[in-house]
Design an enzyme around this catalytic site. Structure first.
Site, PDB file in Angstrom:
ATOM      1  CB  SER A  81      79.065   2.871-127.263  1.00 38.94           C
ATOM      2  OG  SER A  81      79.769   4.066-127.180  1.00 38.94           O
TER       3      SER A  81
ATOM      4  CG  HIS B 224      84.793   3.500-126.745  1.00 33.22           C
ATOM      5  ND1 HIS B 224      84.648   3.483-128.115  1.00 33.22           N
ATOM      6  CD2 HIS B 224      83.599   3.901-126.260  1.00 33.22           C
ATOM      7  CE1 HIS B 224      83.425   3.879-128.440  1.00 33.22           C
ATOM      8  NE2 HIS B 224      82.766   4.132-127.321  1.00 33.22           N
TER       9      HIS B 224
ATOM     10  CG  HIS C 287      83.772   9.306-130.000  1.00 34.72           C
ATOM     11  ND1 HIS C 287      84.347   8.346-129.216  1.00 34.72           N
ATOM     12  CD2 HIS C 287      82.619   8.775-130.469  1.00 34.72           C
ATOM     13  CE1 HIS C 287      83.578   7.267-129.202  1.00 34.72           C
ATOM     14  NE2 HIS C 287      82.518   7.496-129.957  1.00 34.72           N
TER      15      HIS C 287
ATOM     16  CE1 TYR D 282      83.327  11.909-126.638  1.00 29.61           C
ATOM     17  CE2 TYR D 282      81.691  11.529-128.349  1.00 29.61           C
ATOM     18  CZ  TYR D 282      82.433  11.075-127.286  1.00 29.61           C
ATOM     19  OH  TYR D 282      82.300   9.779-126.868  1.00 29.61           O
ATOM     20  CD  GLU D 283      88.113  10.537-127.651  1.00 31.09           C
ATOM     21  OE1 GLU D 283      89.323  10.432-127.397  1.00 31.09           O
ATOM     22  OE2 GLU D 283      87.460   9.635-128.220  1.00 31.09           O
TER      23      GLU D 283
ATOM     24  CB  ALA E 205      75.605   2.807-128.968  1.00 33.25           C
TER      25      ALA E 205
ATOM     26  CG  MET F 253      77.344  11.748-130.098  1.00 32.64           C
ATOM     27  SD  MET F 253      77.817  11.989-128.386  1.00 32.64           S
ATOM     28  CE  MET F 253      76.209  12.218-127.605  1.00 32.64           C
ATOM     29  CB  SER F 254      80.836   7.657-133.826  1.00 24.67           C
ATOM     30  OG  SER F 254      79.857   6.622-133.912  1.00 24.67           O
TER      31      SER F 254
ATOM     32  CG  ASN G 110      69.536   6.087-126.277  1.00 25.55           C
ATOM     33  OD1 ASN G 110      70.651   5.715-126.669  1.00 25.55           O
ATOM     34  ND2 ASN G 110      69.019   7.253-126.608  1.00 25.55           N
TER      35      ASN G 110
ATOM     36  CG  HIS H  11      78.524   6.579-121.977  1.00 26.68           C
ATOM     37  ND1 HIS H  11      78.466   6.408-123.344  1.00 26.68           N
ATOM     38  CD2 HIS H  11      79.599   5.853-121.564  1.00 26.68           C
ATOM     39  CE1 HIS H  11      79.468   5.624-123.740  1.00 26.68           C
ATOM     40  NE2 HIS H  11      80.168   5.271-122.666  1.00 26.68           N
TER      41      HIS H  11
END
Ligand code: HPA
Length: 278
Positions: A34, A65, A87, A89-90, A117, A215-216, A239, A251
């Site tokens: 990201s 992306h 990812h 989560y997809e 990120a 998350m990656s 963040n 996001h």
């Protein structure tokens, strides 16, 4: 996706790339997370193919992306750049998530560099900071190496004493120093997402030794390391992690901060690839 299908689509993808790029032997592979996608413009890109054309990869579904694989030539090196990542989560399984690592191994790229990120947990990590990953905590709730052995080079029980190559970690810091870009270092904790964390979870992860959360990255790093590639990873702190500020997490904020940090990311990566040439 079953393992046989992953192997078959990798072969098809390789054939397709060969038809476009010929017998390319990249020195390195870079995965842009990201906010990192635009760094490709600083790496002397020569041509690209859309992920949709690559069996096994497929289109990314996340805003920001891009979904393109680039061939770039920064400072005389050949680097393939995944502009956007898939990812867990997809919900498409490990196949597309691990595809970049498998392709890098297939094309014999020696170095595998991941970017992402992340939310800053450690007190000194603030938005815009670049953190070199020294180690990770896998809290995704699964392990990408479960099942059939990914590649003949992978042992059933891979050692993980040094997933992130110390030489490469030092090289990233050195290129930051040379480019006037401050680099910090820390431990990245990976979760499946897609929900951001609760403040209570972040307090717990801090106690466990996590410096940043995302998350990656961890699945690809584990697979690439297990296949013998030299792995490095850089987080852009986009963040403050949940509960460290009164702001709600979105996001869009993640993307915005990364865009502001883009000039630093570009200087760091161009410098790194020049260092790797020497
Ligand atoms: N949490 C999880 N993933 C993230 C974050 C975060 O705060 N920021 C960017 N990716």
């Amino acid at each position: 996706m079953p393992e046989e299908e992953v192997a078959f689509s990798l072969l098809q993808a390789r054939k397709f790339l060969q038809s476009v790029w010929g017998d390319v032997r990249p020195d390195a592979c870079l995965v842009c997370g990201s906010g990192w996608g635009e760094v490709v413009t600083a790496l002397s890109p020569t041509s690209c193919v859309a992920y949709e054309k690559l069996p096994g990869m497929g289109a990314t579904m996340v805003s920001g992306h891009h979904g393109k694989l680039w061939l770039t030539e920064p400072g005389g090196l050949k680097v393939i750049v995944f502009q956007g990542r898939r990812h867990f989560y997809e919900g498409a399984g490990w196949g597309p998530v691990l595809f970049p690592a498998l392709l890098a191994r297939e094309l014999q790229a020696g170095t595998f560099l991941l970017t992402n990120a992340a939310g800053g947990i450690r007190e000194d990590l603030i938005p815009g900071d670049l953190m070199v990953v020294s180690d990770h905590l896998n809290f995704i709730g699964s392990n990408p190496l479960i099942g059939r052995i990914l590649h003949p080079s992978v042992p059933r029980f891979p050692d993980q004493s040094e997933v992130y190559d110390k030489g490469l970690v030092n090289c990233i810091h050195a290129s930051g120093k040379a480019a006037g870009v401050e680099t910090k270092e820390g431990i990245y904790l990976a979760l499946s997402g897609p929900a951001f964390e609760t403040p209570a979870e972040i307090r717990a992860y801090a106690k466990l030794g996590a410096d940043a959360v995302g998350m990656s990255t961890v699945p690809e790093a584990m697979a690439a390391h297990a296949m013998g590639l030299k792995v490095g990873a850089i987080s852009c702190i986009s963040n403050l992690a949940a509960g460290r500020s009164s702001e709600r997490l979105t996001h869009e904020e993640v993307e915005r901060t990364s865009t502001v940090a883009l000039p630093k990311m570009m200087r760091l990566l161009s410098g790194l690839f020049s260092l790797l040439t020497t």
